[in-house]
Design a protein around this motif. Sequence first.
Motif, PDB file in Angstrom:
ATOM      1  N   SER A   1      34.999  25.149  51.250  1.00  0.00           N
ATOM      2  CA  SER A   1      33.992  25.654  52.193  1.00  0.00           C
ATOM      3  C   SER A   1      33.994  27.150  52.450  1.00  0.00           C
ATOM      4  O   SER A   1      33.030  27.676  52.994  1.00  0.00           O
ATOM      5  CB  SER A   1      34.097  24.938  53.558  1.00  0.00           C
ATOM      6  N   PHE A   2      35.069  27.860  52.079  1.00  0.00           N
ATOM      7  CA  PHE A   2      35.175  29.279  52.400  1.00  0.00           C
ATOM      8  C   PHE A   2      35.334  30.112  51.124  1.00  0.00           C
ATOM      9  O   PHE A   2      36.451  30.512  50.769  1.00  0.00           O
ATOM     10  CB  PHE A   2      36.354  29.535  53.329  1.00  0.00           C
ATOM     11  N   PRO A   3      34.244  30.422  50.433  1.00  0.00           N
ATOM     12  CA  PRO A   3      34.348  31.218  49.201  1.00  0.00           C
ATOM     13  C   PRO A   3      35.014  32.570  49.423  1.00  0.00           C
ATOM     14  O   PRO A   3      35.794  33.034  48.586  1.00  0.00           O
ATOM     15  CB  PRO A   3      32.885  31.397  48.764  1.00  0.00           C
ATOM     16  N   GLY A   4      34.717  33.205  50.559  1.00  0.00           N
ATOM     17  CA  GLY A   4      35.285  34.513  50.835  1.00  0.00           C
ATOM     18  C   GLY A   4      36.801  34.479  50.928  1.00  0.00           C
ATOM     19  O   GLY A   4      37.480  35.412  50.469  1.00  0.00           O
ATOM     20  N   ILE A   5      37.337  33.433  51.511  1.00  0.00           N
ATOM     21  CA  ILE A   5      38.786  33.316  51.633  1.00  0.00           C
ATOM     22  C   ILE A   5      39.416  33.082  50.263  1.00  0.00           C
ATOM     23  O   ILE A   5      40.473  33.649  49.941  1.00  0.00           O
ATOM     24  CB  ILE A   5      39.152  32.178  52.610  1.00  0.00           C
ATOM     25  N   ALA A   6      38.772  32.267  49.449  1.00  0.00           N
ATOM     26  CA  ALA A   6      39.281  32.051  48.090  1.00  0.00           C
ATOM     27  C   ALA A   6      39.328  33.370  47.325  1.00  0.00           C
ATOM     28  O   ALA A   6      40.309  33.670  46.632  1.00  0.00           O
ATOM     29  CB  ALA A   6      38.397  31.038  47.361  1.00  0.00           C
ATOM     30  N   LEU A   7      38.292  34.186  47.468  1.00  0.00           N
ATOM     31  CA  LEU A   7      38.262  35.483  46.805  1.00  0.00           C
ATOM     32  C   LEU A   7      39.358  36.398  47.352  1.00  0.00           C
ATOM     33  O   LEU A   7      40.034  37.098  46.595  1.00  0.00           O
ATOM     34  CB  LEU A   7      36.890  36.136  46.993  1.00  0.00           C
ATOM     35  N   GLU A   8      39.529  36.375  48.676  1.00  0.00           N
ATOM     36  CA  GLU A   8      40.548  37.234  49.304  1.00  0.00           C
ATOM     37  C   GLU A   8      41.949  36.882  48.842  1.00  0.00           C
ATOM     38  O   GLU A   8      42.791  37.759  48.616  1.00  0.00           O
ATOM     39  CB  GLU A   8      40.456  37.115  50.825  1.00  0.00           C
ATOM     40  N   LEU A   9      42.221  35.582  48.690  1.00  0.00           N
ATOM     41  CA  LEU A   9      43.556  35.139  48.299  1.00  0.00           C
ATOM     42  C   LEU A   9      43.743  35.078  46.787  1.00  0.00           C
ATOM     43  O   LEU A   9      44.843  34.819  46.312  1.00  0.00           O
ATOM     44  CB  LEU A   9      43.839  33.752  48.895  1.00  0.00           C
ATOM     45  N   GLY A  10      42.678  35.304  46.050  1.00  0.00           N
ATOM     46  CA  GLY A  10      42.784  35.228  44.602  1.00  0.00           C
ATOM     47  C   GLY A  10      42.921  33.808  44.085  1.00  0.00           C
ATOM     48  O   GLY A  10      43.444  33.595  42.981  1.00  0.00           O
ATOM     49  N   VAL A  11      42.455  32.848  44.863  1.00  0.00           N
ATOM     50  CA  VAL A  11      42.492  31.447  44.446  1.00  0.00           C
ATOM     51  C   VAL A  11      41.226  31.142  43.666  1.00  0.00           C
ATOM     52  O   VAL A  11      40.113  31.333  44.173  1.00  0.00           O
ATOM     53  CB  VAL A  11      42.604  30.506  45.677  1.00  0.00           C
ATOM     54  N   LYS A  12      41.378  30.659  42.451  1.00  0.00           N
ATOM     55  CA  LYS A  12      40.223  30.441  41.588  1.00  0.00           C
ATOM     56  C   LYS A  12      39.805  28.977  41.521  1.00  0.00           C
ATOM     57  O   LYS A  12      39.148  28.555  40.574  1.00  0.00           O
ATOM     58  CB  LYS A  12      40.509  30.973  40.181  1.00  0.00           C
TER      59      LYS A  12
ATOM     60  N   PRO B   1      38.121  27.853  62.441  1.00  0.00           N
ATOM     61  CA  PRO B   1      37.583  29.212  62.325  1.00  0.00           C
ATOM     62  C   PRO B   1      38.138  29.866  61.063  1.00  0.00           C
ATOM     63  O   PRO B   1      39.225  29.521  60.591  1.00  0.00           O
ATOM     64  CB  PRO B   1      38.113  29.913  63.586  1.00  0.00           C
ATOM     65  N   GLU B   2      37.390  30.808  60.526  1.00  0.00           N
ATOM     66  CA  GLU B   2      37.760  31.390  59.234  1.00  0.00           C
ATOM     67  C   GLU B   2      39.163  31.996  59.239  1.00  0.00           C
ATOM     68  O   GLU B   2      39.924  31.829  58.275  1.00  0.00           O
ATOM     69  CB  GLU B   2      36.728  32.448  58.837  1.00  0.00           C
ATOM     70  N   ALA B   3      39.539  32.670  60.314  1.00  0.00           N
ATOM     71  CA  ALA B   3      40.853  33.310  60.366  1.00  0.00           C
ATOM     72  C   ALA B   3      41.972  32.277  60.325  1.00  0.00           C
ATOM     73  O   ALA B   3      43.005  32.479  59.667  1.00  0.00           O
ATOM     74  CB  ALA B   3      40.975  34.167  61.627  1.00  0.00           C
ATOM     75  N   GLU B   4      41.778  31.164  61.020  1.00  0.00           N
ATOM     76  CA  GLU B   4      42.791  30.113  61.022  1.00  0.00           C
ATOM     77  C   GLU B   4      42.855  29.410  59.668  1.00  0.00           C
ATOM     78  O   GLU B   4      43.934  29.043  59.196  1.00  0.00           O
ATOM     79  CB  GLU B   4      42.506  29.102  62.136  1.00  0.00           C
ATOM     80  N   TYR B   5      41.713  29.208  59.056  1.00  0.00           N
ATOM     81  CA  TYR B   5      41.711  28.594  57.729  1.00  0.00           C
ATOM     82  C   TYR B   5      42.421  29.505  56.728  1.00  0.00           C
ATOM     83  O   TYR B   5      43.143  29.025  55.848  1.00  0.00           O
ATOM     84  CB  TYR B   5      40.284  28.308  57.267  1.00  0.00           C
ATOM     85  N   LEU B   6      42.219  30.799  56.864  1.00  0.00           N
ATOM     86  CA  LEU B   6      42.869  31.751  55.966  1.00  0.00           C
ATOM     87  C   LEU B   6      44.382  31.581  55.996  1.00  0.00           C
ATOM     88  O   LEU B   6      45.037  31.517  54.947  1.00  0.00           O
ATOM     89  CB  LEU B   6      42.494  33.179  56.350  1.00  0.00           C
ATOM     90  N   GLU B   7      44.962  31.508  57.182  1.00  0.00           N
ATOM     91  CA  GLU B   7      46.408  31.369  57.291  1.00  0.00           C
ATOM     92  C   GLU B   7      46.874  30.012  56.761  1.00  0.00           C
ATOM     93  O   GLU B   7      47.901  29.907  56.093  1.00  0.00           O
ATOM     94  CB  GLU B   7      46.854  31.553  58.748  1.00  0.00           C
ATOM     95  N   LEU B   8      46.113  28.964  57.073  1.00  0.00           N
ATOM     96  CA  LEU B   8      46.455  27.633  56.572  1.00  0.00           C
ATOM     97  C   LEU B   8      46.387  27.617  55.044  1.00  0.00           C
ATOM     98  O   LEU B   8      47.265  27.036  54.379  1.00  0.00           O
ATOM     99  CB  LEU B   8      45.485  26.602  57.148  1.00  0.00           C
ATOM    100  N   ALA B   9      45.372  28.250  54.489  1.00  0.00           N
ATOM    101  CA  ALA B   9      45.207  28.288  53.038  1.00  0.00           C
ATOM    102  C   ALA B   9      46.336  29.067  52.376  1.00  0.00           C
ATOM    103  O   ALA B   9      46.842  28.668  51.316  1.00  0.00           O
ATOM    104  CB  ALA B   9      43.864  28.922  52.686  1.00  0.00           C
ATOM    105  N   ARG B  10      46.723  30.157  53.002  1.00  0.00           N
ATOM    106  CA  ARG B  10      47.795  30.973  52.432  1.00  0.00           C
ATOM    107  C   ARG B  10      49.088  30.162  52.302  1.00  0.00           C
ATOM    108  O   ARG B  10      49.730  30.134  51.247  1.00  0.00           O
ATOM    109  CB  ARG B  10      48.026  32.198  53.321  1.00  0.00           C
ATOM    110  N   GLN B  11      49.450  29.472  53.374  1.00  0.00           N
ATOM    111  CA  GLN B  11      50.691  28.699  53.355  1.00  0.00           C
ATOM    112  C   GLN B  11      50.589  27.477  52.443  1.00  0.00           C
ATOM    113  O   GLN B  11      51.548  27.133  51.742  1.00  0.00           O
ATOM    114  CB  GLN B  11      51.045  28.276  54.775  1.00  0.00           C
ATOM    115  N   THR B  12      49.441  26.827  52.452  1.00  0.00           N
ATOM    116  CA  THR B  12      49.261  25.650  51.603  1.00  0.00           C
ATOM    117  C   THR B  12      49.332  26.023  50.131  1.00  0.00           C
ATOM    118  O   THR B  12      49.963  25.331  49.322  1.00  0.00           O
ATOM    119  CB  THR B  12      47.920  24.967  51.912  1.00  0.00           C
ATOM    120  N   ALA B  13      48.694  27.126  49.774  1.00  0.00           N
ATOM    121  CA  ALA B  13      48.712  27.582  48.379  1.00  0.00           C
ATOM    122  C   ALA B  13      50.134  27.916  47.933  1.00  0.00           C
ATOM    123  O   ALA B  13      50.527  27.620  46.791  1.00  0.00           O
ATOM    124  CB  ALA B  13      47.793  28.788  48.209  1.00  0.00           C
ATOM    125  N   GLU B  14      50.921  28.509  48.826  1.00  0.00           N
ATOM    126  CA  GLU B  14      52.304  28.838  48.484  1.00  0.00           C
ATOM    127  C   GLU B  14      53.114  27.576  48.209  1.00  0.00           C
ATOM    128  O   GLU B  14      53.915  27.516  47.262  1.00  0.00           O
ATOM    129  CB  GLU B  14      52.943  29.644  49.618  1.00  0.00           C
TER     130      GLU B  14
END
Length: 210
Positions: A66-77, A40-53
């Motif tokens: 797969s989640f353009p909105g999450i990339a935009l939210e986290l500032g991942v380009k 789910p998008e919310a779970e991917y968001l948290e996983l992405a945040r920690q992975t990016a760190e």
Amino acid sequence: MSNVLVITNRKLCKEDFFGRIEALAAAGPKGIILREKDLPEAEYLELARQTAEICDRYRTPCVLHSFPGIALELGVKRLHLPLPILRNLSPDERAYFTVLGASCHSAEDAREAETLGCTYITAGHVFDTDCKKGLPGRGLEFLKQVCESVKTPVYAIGGIAPENYKEVMAAGATGVCVMSGAMVCEAPGHYLSAFSEKTEQAANTQKGIR
């Protein structure tokens, strides 16, 4: 520099997922694509945040999937998309990303992805793989056709291993993607270095060194 992209699959990990990500990031791949698109998008968001760190600590590029909105939210380009999702992004949205990849399964797909501004594409699946059980690999001739159809860098995916790496590169690929091997190997550093060793062996052979 490595030309191996790691694709994640948390379901294959035998240990803590973030521990595996840290070990892989420390090994210096070309990048880590966080593919967990079943979440789910919310779970991917948290996983992405920690992975990016984690990736940032090792200066290893983290590519969201797969989640353009999450990339935009986290500032991942950096973003990788299935072609149907890529088609739905506006030109401005596509232009936001400095690294934009797409999964392609034909030369036609590859040409479309290039037209849509992709900075790289993945082409597959090349060889038989457990990830696509029952579906035969498309083969090296398919990969060669894709590589010859575009100027965009092509990364081969599907059943890639150090043992067939030289064949894949000879077909014109810029690099390779690995998933299962990267997720389950005992020593990520050794596993990824095996691909570099194959590159050196190929170069030495071309120079007449045996």
